[in-house]
Design a protein around this motif. Sequence first.
Motif, PDB file in Angstrom:
ATOM      1  N   GLU A  12      39.397  41.386  17.580  1.00 27.92           N
ATOM      2  CA  GLU A  12      38.609  40.209  17.183  1.00 27.92           C
ATOM      3  C   GLU A  12      38.759  39.126  18.249  1.00 27.92           C
ATOM      4  O   GLU A  12      39.726  38.374  18.249  1.00 27.92           O
ATOM      5  CB  GLU A  12      39.087  39.671  15.841  1.00 27.92           C
ATOM      6  N   PRO A  13      37.810  39.031  19.185  1.00 24.42           N
ATOM      7  CA  PRO A  13      37.891  37.960  20.190  1.00 24.42           C
ATOM      8  C   PRO A  13      37.718  36.600  19.525  1.00 24.42           C
ATOM      9  O   PRO A  13      36.848  36.424  18.668  1.00 24.42           O
ATOM     10  CB  PRO A  13      36.727  38.273  21.130  1.00 24.42           C
ATOM     11  N   LEU A  14      38.545  35.654  19.926  1.00 22.70           N
ATOM     12  CA  LEU A  14      38.422  34.282  19.435  1.00 22.70           C
ATOM     13  C   LEU A  14      37.722  33.402  20.454  1.00 22.70           C
ATOM     14  O   LEU A  14      37.069  32.421  20.094  1.00 22.70           O
ATOM     15  CB  LEU A  14      39.804  33.703  19.112  1.00 22.70           C
ATOM     16  N   SER A  15      37.894  33.704  21.711  1.00 19.26           N
ATOM     17  CA  SER A  15      37.268  32.970  22.808  1.00 19.26           C
ATOM     18  C   SER A  15      37.392  33.849  24.044  1.00 19.26           C
ATOM     19  O   SER A  15      37.767  35.024  23.937  1.00 19.26           O
ATOM     20  CB  SER A  15      37.948  31.615  23.018  1.00 19.26           C
ATOM     21  N   VAL A  16      37.113  33.298  25.219  1.00 18.45           N
ATOM     22  CA  VAL A  16      37.191  34.118  26.428  1.00 18.45           C
ATOM     23  C   VAL A  16      38.611  34.554  26.745  1.00 18.45           C
ATOM     24  O   VAL A  16      38.812  35.523  27.477  1.00 18.45           O
ATOM     25  CB  VAL A  16      36.606  33.379  27.651  1.00 18.45           C
ATOM     26  N   ASP A  17      39.610  33.853  26.184  1.00 23.61           N
ATOM     27  CA  ASP A  17      40.981  34.122  26.627  1.00 23.61           C
ATOM     28  C   ASP A  17      41.962  34.464  25.511  1.00 23.61           C
ATOM     29  O   ASP A  17      43.172  34.454  25.731  1.00 23.61           O
ATOM     30  CB  ASP A  17      41.514  32.932  27.428  1.00 23.61           C
ATOM     31  N   GLU A  18      41.479  34.792  24.320  1.00 21.43           N
ATOM     32  CA  GLU A  18      42.415  35.176  23.266  1.00 21.43           C
ATOM     33  C   GLU A  18      41.729  36.074  22.246  1.00 21.43           C
ATOM     34  O   GLU A  18      40.510  36.040  22.073  1.00 21.43           O
ATOM     35  CB  GLU A  18      43.010  33.949  22.567  1.00 21.43           C
ATOM     36  N   ALA A  19      42.542  36.881  21.566  1.00 20.55           N
ATOM     37  CA  ALA A  19      42.001  37.810  20.576  1.00 20.55           C
ATOM     38  C   ALA A  19      43.107  38.255  19.623  1.00 20.55           C
ATOM     39  O   ALA A  19      44.299  38.243  19.965  1.00 20.55           O
ATOM     40  CB  ALA A  19      41.389  39.035  21.252  1.00 20.55           C
ATOM     41  N   HIS A  66      34.624  27.819  37.516  1.00 19.14           N
ATOM     42  CA  HIS A  66      33.705  28.917  37.842  1.00 19.14           C
ATOM     43  C   HIS A  66      33.575  29.783  36.585  1.00 19.14           C
ATOM     44  O   HIS A  66      34.255  30.796  36.433  1.00 19.14           O
ATOM     45  CB  HIS A  66      34.246  29.737  39.024  1.00 19.14           C
ATOM     46  N   PHE A  67      32.689  29.348  35.684  1.00 16.69           N
ATOM     47  CA  PHE A  67      32.641  29.933  34.356  1.00 16.69           C
ATOM     48  C   PHE A  67      32.184  31.387  34.349  1.00 16.69           C
ATOM     49  O   PHE A  67      32.655  32.187  33.539  1.00 16.69           O
ATOM     50  CB  PHE A  67      31.748  29.081  33.448  1.00 16.69           C
ATOM     51  N   HIS A  68      31.275  31.742  35.238  1.00 12.37           N
ATOM     52  CA  HIS A  68      30.852  33.144  35.285  1.00 12.37           C
ATOM     53  C   HIS A  68      32.024  34.049  35.668  1.00 12.37           C
ATOM     54  O   HIS A  68      32.148  35.167  35.158  1.00 12.37           O
ATOM     55  CB  HIS A  68      29.706  33.318  36.286  1.00 12.37           C
ATOM     56  N   ARG A  69      32.869  33.568  36.529  1.00 15.83           N
ATOM     57  CA  ARG A  69      34.047  34.344  36.925  1.00 15.83           C
ATOM     58  C   ARG A  69      35.017  34.490  35.754  1.00 15.83           C
ATOM     59  O   ARG A  69      35.593  35.570  35.541  1.00 15.83           O
ATOM     60  CB  ARG A  69      34.727  33.647  38.108  1.00 15.83           C
ATOM     61  N   TYR A  70      35.167  33.429  34.961  1.00 12.20           N
ATOM     62  CA  TYR A  70      36.063  33.509  33.801  1.00 12.20           C
ATOM     63  C   TYR A  70      35.537  34.540  32.800  1.00 12.20           C
ATOM     64  O   TYR A  70      36.314  35.307  32.213  1.00 12.20           O
ATOM     65  CB  TYR A  70      36.195  32.149  33.121  1.00 12.20           C
ATOM     66  N   GLN A  71      34.216  34.562  32.605  1.00 11.49           N
ATOM     67  CA  GLN A  71      33.639  35.554  31.697  1.00 11.49           C
ATOM     68  C   GLN A  71      33.876  36.974  32.221  1.00 11.49           C
ATOM     69  O   GLN A  71      34.165  37.899  31.452  1.00 11.49           O
ATOM     70  CB  GLN A  71      32.135  35.294  31.546  1.00 11.49           C
ATOM     71  N   GLU A  72      33.760  37.128  33.522  1.00 10.12           N
ATOM     72  CA  GLU A  72      33.962  38.452  34.134  1.00 10.12           C
ATOM     73  C   GLU A  72      35.389  38.940  33.914  1.00 10.12           C
ATOM     74  O   GLU A  72      35.610  40.099  33.529  1.00 10.12           O
ATOM     75  CB  GLU A  72      33.651  38.347  35.623  1.00 10.12           C
ATOM     76  N   VAL A  73      36.363  38.075  34.145  1.00 11.62           N
ATOM     77  CA  VAL A  73      37.759  38.464  33.947  1.00 11.62           C
ATOM     78  C   VAL A  73      38.033  38.694  32.464  1.00 11.62           C
ATOM     79  O   VAL A  73      38.783  39.603  32.087  1.00 11.62           O
ATOM     80  CB  VAL A  73      38.703  37.390  34.528  1.00 11.62           C
ATOM     81  N   SER A  74      37.416  37.879  31.611  1.00 15.22           N
ATOM     82  CA  SER A  74      37.587  38.053  30.172  1.00 15.22           C
ATOM     83  C   SER A  74      37.138  39.440  29.730  1.00 15.22           C
ATOM     84  O   SER A  74      37.811  40.084  28.904  1.00 15.22           O
ATOM     85  CB  SER A  74      36.789  36.987  29.416  1.00 15.22           C
ATOM     86  N   ARG A  75      36.025  39.907  30.267  1.00 13.00           N
ATOM     87  CA  ARG A  75      35.550  41.246  29.896  1.00 13.00           C
ATOM     88  C   ARG A  75      36.548  42.323  30.310  1.00 13.00           C
ATOM     89  O   ARG A  75      36.746  43.319  29.594  1.00 13.00           O
ATOM     90  CB  ARG A  75      34.179  41.500  30.528  1.00 13.00           C
ATOM     91  N   GLN A  76      37.202  42.143  31.460  1.00 17.43           N
ATOM     92  CA  GLN A  76      38.222  43.104  31.886  1.00 17.43           C
ATOM     93  C   GLN A  76      39.381  43.132  30.895  1.00 17.43           C
ATOM     94  O   GLN A  76      39.882  44.200  30.519  1.00 17.43           O
ATOM     95  CB  GLN A  76      38.761  42.722  33.270  1.00 17.43           C
ATOM     96  N   VAL A  77      39.805  41.944  30.480  1.00 15.00           N
ATOM     97  CA  VAL A  77      40.937  41.839  29.559  1.00 15.00           C
ATOM     98  C   VAL A  77      40.584  42.449  28.201  1.00 15.00           C
ATOM     99  O   VAL A  77      41.365  43.230  27.625  1.00 15.00           O
ATOM    100  CB  VAL A  77      41.358  40.363  29.401  1.00 15.00           C
ATOM    101  N   MET A  78      39.404  42.115  27.671  1.00 13.80           N
ATOM    102  CA  MET A  78      39.009  42.646  26.365  1.00 13.80           C
ATOM    103  C   MET A  78      38.883  44.160  26.406  1.00 13.80           C
ATOM    104  O   MET A  78      39.183  44.848  25.419  1.00 13.80           O
ATOM    105  CB  MET A  78      37.695  42.005  25.912  1.00 13.80           C
ATOM    106  N   ALA A  79      38.452  44.710  27.537  1.00 16.31           N
ATOM    107  CA  ALA A  79      38.350  46.162  27.670  1.00 16.31           C
ATOM    108  C   ALA A  79      39.728  46.810  27.555  1.00 16.31           C
ATOM    109  O   ALA A  79      39.863  47.907  26.980  1.00 16.31           O
ATOM    110  CB  ALA A  79      37.690  46.528  28.996  1.00 16.31           C
ATOM    111  N   ILE A  80      40.746  46.153  28.087  1.00 24.99           N
ATOM    112  CA  ILE A  80      42.120  46.673  27.955  1.00 24.99           C
ATOM    113  C   ILE A  80      42.523  46.671  26.487  1.00 24.99           C
ATOM    114  O   ILE A  80      43.090  47.655  25.978  1.00 24.99           O
ATOM    115  CB  ILE A  80      43.094  45.842  28.808  1.00 24.99           C
ATOM    116  N   PHE A  81      42.249  45.579  25.768  1.00 29.11           N
ATOM    117  CA  PHE A  81      42.585  45.528  24.343  1.00 29.11           C
ATOM    118  C   PHE A  81      41.919  46.687  23.597  1.00 29.11           C
ATOM    119  O   PHE A  81      42.552  47.366  22.783  1.00 29.11           O
ATOM    120  CB  PHE A  81      42.119  44.206  23.726  1.00 29.11           C
ATOM    121  N   GLU A  82      40.627  46.889  23.876  1.00 29.75           N
ATOM    122  CA  GLU A  82      39.864  47.913  23.154  1.00 29.75           C
ATOM    123  C   GLU A  82      40.282  49.326  23.533  1.00 29.75           C
ATOM    124  O   GLU A  82      39.971  50.269  22.801  1.00 29.75           O
ATOM    125  CB  GLU A  82      38.372  47.694  23.412  1.00 29.75           C
TER     126      GLU A  82
END
Length: 418
Positions: free
Chosen positions: A116-123, A93-109
């Motif tokens: 520097e995001p490398l992909s949906v799941d690492e930075a 469910h790729f749209h869901r993975y993108q959604e969760v990725s945005r939550q995670v990246m927001a925490i980093f920021e």
Amino acid sequence: MGHGDGRGRVVSRPDADDTGTRILHVDMDAFYAAVEVLDDPTLRGLPLIIGAPDGRSVVSSASYEARRYGVRAAMPVSQALRLCPTARIVPPHFHRYQEVSRQVMAIFESFTPLVEPLSVDEAFLDVQGVRRLWGSPARIADLIRTRVLDEVGITCSVGVAATKHVAKMASTVAKPDGMLVVPAPATLDFLAPRPVRAMWGVGPKAAEALEARGIRTIRDVRESSREMLDRAVGPALSARLTQLALGEDPRAVDTERVEKSIGHEETFDQDILDRTFLRAELLRLADRVAARLRRADWETATVSIKIRFDDFRTVNRSQTLSEPTAVGQRIGEAAQGLFEQIDRRDPVRLVGVRAENLRPAGGAGLGLWDDDEDWRKVEGAVDEAVARFGSATISRARHIGRGDGRGAAQHPKAHGVN
């Protein structure tokens, strides 16, 4: 290094010595599988394969329970099921993975603007400038892990080091759900026993060339002559590996990093011999790639294709265009031309189209004549229609009714950094 399934895991205490460190590499643990468990807790603890259920697609991801049986990403699902017959197959469910990725990246920021995001799941994160606000790098890493778990509900692993290369290696060793801190004075000792295959830039062929000469660890790289390294992997990679083996990595965290490529792939329900059908599929995939380019306001200067045959042998071809484009017709024609250059006429299992060498749209300007003007107008109208009515209602006429053999699985990594 770790084994990819949690064996060999090494972690640090939250109060570990982080002298001289500034870079964090944060990597979600079995991200796709973790999101599926997040949405369906009954899957927790089960061996999971993320992929199409027909057995002809490839594994997008796997839970750690499945990895312990030898299941790996990009492995045919049929092979994965032979290794782990009790695995539960879950469609991606790729749209869901993108959604969760945005939550995670927001925490980093929320900790540092240098992400520097490398992909949906690492930075990568540079936390040097926020130490007064949040504490030491190790403390920040621990806070990030806690917040990702509390606010998103999944786990991550973090490497803390003086450089990006060492931080990424440390996060791999710490997986899953761990943190490993490598203080700057301990960098060489940390690197010494690690396999050359774990080094940035060392692919399978380079690893084989090095190992054939007895160069199996990073310590071996340091102790080998430059001439031997040059003969094994060439002067350019040799110089880079020598630098990395000494713990030197000048790369900074790049907040302007953009997608290196955009692509789509298709695995067929049945192997396909019909080359007319395959050419049409390449055009259909090119349209999807072009639409994503236009949405992101990018153009591609290079088009590449991937063709996987029924024996799983894979052929890749690429072509640099005379001018960058985001026009699906042009990308499709380039892809079809590359396809015609492949001599093999065996049944095809998978086709893919990828846009590479991306640049901002319009950067090269338009010449006196715009050969793509008509197609640009058509595709612009299609974009507007899709925005209003949805993508399912819009298609080229040649694709209507062509369901035979198509649609087994969309490739999960139709994202950027590869």
